[in-house]
Design an enzyme around this catalytic site. Sequence first.
Site, PDB file in Angstrom:
ATOM      1  N   ILE A  12       0.890  -1.061  -0.020  1.00  0.00           N
ATOM      2  CA  ILE A  12       0.013   0.153  -0.009  1.00  0.00           C
ATOM      3  C   ILE A  12       1.093   1.054   0.095  1.00  0.00           C
ATOM      4  O   ILE A  12       0.718   2.090  -0.860  1.00  0.00           O
ATOM      5  CB  ILE A  12      -1.096  -0.258   1.136  1.00  0.00           C
ATOM      6  N   GLU A  31      10.394   3.349   6.838  1.00  0.00           N
ATOM      7  CA  GLU A  31       9.875   1.848   7.035  1.00  0.00           C
ATOM      8  C   GLU A  31      11.021   1.377   8.574  1.00  0.00           C
ATOM      9  O   GLU A  31      11.493   1.769   8.670  1.00  0.00           O
ATOM     10  CB  GLU A  31      10.203   0.873   5.576  1.00  0.00           C
ATOM     11  N   SER A  45      -1.433 -14.880  -0.014  1.00  0.00           N
ATOM     12  CA  SER A  45      -1.884 -16.133  -0.805  1.00  0.00           C
ATOM     13  C   SER A  45      -1.288 -15.789  -2.594  1.00  0.00           C
ATOM     14  O   SER A  45      -1.208 -16.209  -3.440  1.00  0.00           O
ATOM     15  CB  SER A  45      -2.793 -16.193  -0.815  1.00  0.00           C
ATOM     16  N   HIS A  49      -8.472 -11.073  -6.613  1.00  0.00           N
ATOM     17  CA  HIS A  49      -9.790 -11.037  -6.670  1.00  0.00           C
ATOM     18  C   HIS A  49      -9.611 -11.270  -6.975  1.00  0.00           C
ATOM     19  O   HIS A  49      -9.834  -9.722  -7.300  1.00  0.00           O
ATOM     20  CB  HIS A  49      -9.675 -11.293  -4.868  1.00  0.00           C
ATOM     21  N   LYS A 249     -11.863 -16.289   3.276  1.00  0.00           N
ATOM     22  CA  LYS A 249     -12.245 -17.015   2.555  1.00  0.00           C
ATOM     23  C   LYS A 249     -11.690 -18.521   2.516  1.00  0.00           C
ATOM     24  O   LYS A 249     -11.920 -19.773   1.583  1.00  0.00           O
ATOM     25  CB  LYS A 249     -11.382 -16.597   1.174  1.00  0.00           C
ATOM     26  N   ARG A 310      -2.561 -11.034   8.794  1.00  0.00           N
ATOM     27  CA  ARG A 310      -3.658  -9.974   8.530  1.00  0.00           C
ATOM     28  C   ARG A 310      -4.040  -8.941   9.040  1.00  0.00           C
ATOM     29  O   ARG A 310      -4.152  -8.985  10.537  1.00  0.00           O
ATOM     30  CB  ARG A 310      -5.017 -10.523   8.234  1.00  0.00           C
ATOM     31  N   ILE A 334      -5.532  -2.552   6.249  1.00  0.00           N
ATOM     32  CA  ILE A 334      -5.951  -2.705   4.817  1.00  0.00           C
ATOM     33  C   ILE A 334      -5.606  -4.619   4.548  1.00  0.00           C
ATOM     34  O   ILE A 334      -4.766  -4.706   5.038  1.00  0.00           O
ATOM     35  CB  ILE A 334      -5.057  -2.344   3.294  1.00  0.00           C
ATOM     36  N   CYS A 429      16.269 -27.201  -1.749  1.00  0.00           N
ATOM     37  CA  CYS A 429      17.048 -27.435  -0.517  1.00  0.00           C
ATOM     38  C   CYS A 429      17.267 -25.979   0.380  1.00  0.00           C
ATOM     39  O   CYS A 429      17.383 -26.029   1.542  1.00  0.00           O
ATOM     40  CB  CYS A 429      18.793 -27.383  -1.070  1.00  0.00           C
TER      41      CYS A 429
HETATM   42  C1  LIG Z   1      -2.419 -14.588   5.100  1.00  0.00           C
HETATM   43  C2  LIG Z   1      -2.769 -13.459   4.026  1.00  0.00           C
HETATM   44  C3  LIG Z   1      -3.141 -13.846   2.499  1.00  0.00           C
HETATM   45  C4  LIG Z   1      -3.639 -12.761   1.759  1.00  0.00           C
HETATM   46  N1  LIG Z   1      -4.244 -13.078   1.113  1.00  0.00           N
HETATM   47  C5  LIG Z   1      -4.070 -12.159   0.245  1.00  0.00           C
HETATM   48  C6  LIG Z   1      -4.180 -11.986  -1.668  1.00  0.00           C
HETATM   49  O1  LIG Z   1      -4.587 -13.625  -1.837  1.00  0.00           O
HETATM   50  N2  LIG Z   1      -5.026 -11.564  -2.136  1.00  0.00           N
HETATM   51  C7  LIG Z   1      -5.402 -10.278  -1.893  1.00  0.00           C
HETATM   52  O2  LIG Z   1      -5.482  -9.797  -2.598  1.00  0.00           O
HETATM   53  N3  LIG Z   1      -5.232  -9.566  -0.561  1.00  0.00           N
HETATM   54  C8  LIG Z   1      -3.864 -10.587   0.158  1.00  0.00           C
HETATM   55  N4  LIG Z   1      -3.772 -10.376   1.677  1.00  0.00           N
HETATM   56  C9  LIG Z   1      -3.830  -9.243   2.320  1.00  0.00           C
HETATM   57  C10 LIG Z   1      -2.705  -8.474   1.460  1.00  0.00           C
HETATM   58  O3  LIG Z   1      -1.255  -8.871   2.260  1.00  0.00           O
HETATM   59  C11 LIG Z   1      -2.622  -7.134   2.330  1.00  0.00           C
HETATM   60  O4  LIG Z   1      -3.504  -6.201   2.104  1.00  0.00           O
HETATM   61  C12 LIG Z   1      -1.420  -5.898   1.829  1.00  0.00           C
HETATM   62  O5  LIG Z   1      -0.050  -6.780   1.790  1.00  0.00           O
HETATM   63  C13 LIG Z   1      -1.292  -4.580   2.806  1.00  0.00           C
HETATM   64  O6  LIG Z   1      -0.082  -4.499   2.304  1.00  0.00           O
HETATM   65  P1  LIG Z   1       0.136  -2.602   3.694  1.00  0.00           P
HETATM   66  O7  LIG Z   1       0.970  -2.388   2.985  1.00  0.00           O
HETATM   67  O8  LIG Z   1      -0.953  -2.342   4.121  1.00  0.00           O
HETATM   68  O9  LIG Z   1       0.725  -3.749   5.048  1.00  0.00           O
HETATM   69  P2  LIG Z   1       1.664  -4.465   5.280  1.00  0.00           P
HETATM   70  O10 LIG Z   1       2.745  -5.408   3.643  1.00  0.00           O
HETATM   71  O11 LIG Z   1       1.647  -5.046   5.924  1.00  0.00           O
HETATM   72  O12 LIG Z   1       2.778  -3.095   5.128  1.00  0.00           O
HETATM   73  C14 LIG Z   1       3.178  -2.555   6.479  1.00  0.00           C
HETATM   74  C15 LIG Z   1       4.587  -1.767   7.011  1.00  0.00           C
HETATM   75  O13 LIG Z   1       4.260  -1.032   8.363  1.00  0.00           O
HETATM   76  C16 LIG Z   1       6.123  -0.933   8.274  1.00  0.00           C
HETATM   77  N5  LIG Z   1       5.271  -0.531   9.830  1.00  0.00           N
HETATM   78  C17 LIG Z   1       4.666  -0.789  10.895  1.00  0.00           C
HETATM   79  N6  LIG Z   1       4.857  -0.055  11.671  1.00  0.00           N
HETATM   80  C18 LIG Z   1       5.893   0.885  11.497  1.00  0.00           C
HETATM   81  C19 LIG Z   1       6.487   1.727  12.239  1.00  0.00           C
HETATM   82  N7  LIG Z   1       6.065   2.221  13.536  1.00  0.00           N
HETATM   83  N8  LIG Z   1       7.442   2.240  11.488  1.00  0.00           N
HETATM   84  C20 LIG Z   1       7.639   2.776   9.716  1.00  0.00           C
HETATM   85  N9  LIG Z   1       7.297   1.086   9.881  1.00  0.00           N
HETATM   86  C21 LIG Z   1       5.874   0.042  10.123  1.00  0.00           C
HETATM   87  C22 LIG Z   1       5.982  -2.618   8.477  1.00  0.00           C
HETATM   88  O14 LIG Z   1       6.935  -2.095   9.319  1.00  0.00           O
HETATM   89  C23 LIG Z   1       5.502  -2.944   6.978  1.00  0.00           C
HETATM   90  O15 LIG Z   1       6.686  -2.927   6.230  1.00  0.00           O
HETATM   91  C24 LIG Z   1      -3.541 -11.556   2.398  1.00  0.00           C
HETATM   92  C25 LIG Z   1      -2.668 -11.353   3.985  1.00  0.00           C
HETATM   93  C26 LIG Z   1      -2.300 -12.581   4.423  1.00  0.00           C
HETATM   94  C27 LIG Z   1      -2.378 -12.286   5.720  1.00  0.00           C
END
Ligand SMILES: Cc1cc2nc3c(=O)[nH]c(=O)nc-3n(C[C@H](O)[C@H](O)[C@H](O)COP(=O)(O)OP(=O)(O)OC[C@H]3O[C@@H](n4cnc5c(N)ncnc54)[C@H](O)[C@@H]3O)c2cc1C
Length: 474
Positions: A12, A31, A45, A49, A249, A310, A334, A429
């Site tokens: 995101i 980060e 995964s 979707h 799901k 999640r 998210i 491996c």
């Molecule tokens: C098991 C699982 C299966 C999923 N499968 C799917 C799928 O098949 N299809 C789909 O569309 N979505 C899927 N999702 C959802 C999807 O992975 C997430 O919605 C998406 O990755 C969220 O992105 P993000 O950037 O919000 O969060 P993240 O990738 O978690 O990024 C947040 C970042 O913020 C950083 N952060 C946190 N606190 C701080 C701080 N204090 N200072 C600086 N940085 C910080 C973290 O280190 C991290 O890097 C799945 C999620 C999970 C867990």
Amino acid sequence: MYEIAIIGAGVIGCSIARILAEYDIKLAVLEANIDVAMGATGANSGILHAGHDCETGTLMAKFNYEGNIMFDQICEELDVPMARCGSLVLAFNQEDVNQLEILKIRGINNGLKKIQIIGQQKLYELEPSINKDAIAALWTPTAGIINPYELNVALMEISQLNGAKYYFEFCVSDIKKSNNDFFEITSSSGQTIKAKKIINCAGVFADKIAKMVGDDSFSITARRGEYIIFDRPTPVNRPIFQVPTKMGKGVLVSPTIDGNFFIGPTAQNIEDKLDKSTTTEGINVLKSSAQKIIKDLPYNRQIGSFSGIRAIPSTGDFILGESKIKNFYNAAGICSPGLTSAPAIAKYICSLFDYKKKKTYSTRRKRIINFKSASNQEKIELIRKDKRYSNIVCRCEVITEAEIIEAVRRGARTVDGVKRRTRATMGRCQGSFCTPKILEIMSRELGVKVEKITKFGGNSYIIDSDVRGDLHES
Ligand SMILES: Cc1cc2nc3c(=O)[nH]c(=O)nc-3n(C[C@H](O)[C@H](O)[C@H](O)COP(=O)(O)OP(=O)(O)OC[C@H]3O[C@@H](n4cnc5c(N)ncnc54)[C@H](O)[C@@H]3O)c2cc1C
């Protein structure tokens, strides 16, 4: 002073950075970890979707549908492999078929046109290996698969190319709003940066970040999902789901874009938001649930297990937009389908600002050359130009020294950073043979002692001490 600081470099934060970096502003991405894709984006995964799961009228449904459509162009521009293989939801009895009808109607209401329920004959043509007890399936040809961390790396690279500045190991621990209307953001190690606006993309910790500025309008629950990953070849051609439950799901069987396959994820709420362990109970749930889809999974080809966390929002929907604190924006809560929704969420968040585009910026980046998939002629050319293409370091995945060097050149600082950019250590491996060689190359290229290199940052050291006198030579 930065115009905007994005907190969190997951899919995101980096999708937003990709768009904002095209504007004529100073942009920072903060980060906590040592690399991108180390939160939910690094362990999910990888499914794009189609859009029949989310309740019609929610932000999740809207951005899932819109995001899915945007992936063809993004993947083409960023040179990220993606396959529109479609997905199936299986029904084993009449009650399941009724559920498929509900999903189909919801899918149509969410905008899907090519969604249909198919009978056994078409189902087994599409997926010959699945359990023959399935009597029907929901078929959505617009679903796809992608490597989520390769996408995350590509989003970072294109935004860096356009001037975004990334601060890694910057764990935001305090935010103060000054009287002059800017934010002072401090990291746990005492580093400070100033920004006029903040976009909170901190995944499971987004509630903690929001509270730092006085926004307590939501909380985030961590829900862990465990997986088992198998070596190639895959017995299925696309993600295969069972009908969903209240917790999500459910367990599915799916190929990865790289040809492996996995079963997962489980769904368990956890207290410790960083607890990425895998458990015997979780693995047992996976095995008993996945056998409904494929009866005899080849567990002799199981090569690993992992889990992802999640970020489940207390509001029940994505939290997007300016908070009650002026100039503090959330892209929070998210959870799935957040990966699919990422491009549309980013477009929406950036539409809230009114900046001019830079005179010039890049829209394209190229992925690291993959020696294994080059033609014989291309391989000869590559080796002629650079002998290091002839040194195969990871034998399972056929990854060369030149590719590992390129990953380091592009910012990999850990063994997992190299893995995510090249697939080295991801084969059968799991790095048993190539990790020492990768460490030697990284040590040489980064000019740091081999024992200082970690698996994924922090204290994840691989070598405790200098066990072999010659490790630093070459
Ligand atoms: C098991 C699982 C299966 C999923 N499968 C799917 C799928 O098949 N299809 C789909 O569309 N979505 C899927 N999702 C959802 C999807 O992975 C997430 O919605 C998406 O990755 C969220 O992105 P993000 O950037 O919000 O969060 P993240 O990738 O978690 O990024 C947040 C970042 O913020 C950083 N952060 C946190 N606190 C701080 C701080 N204090 N200072 C600086 N940085 C910080 C973290 O280190 C991290 O890097 C799945 C999620 C999970 C867990």
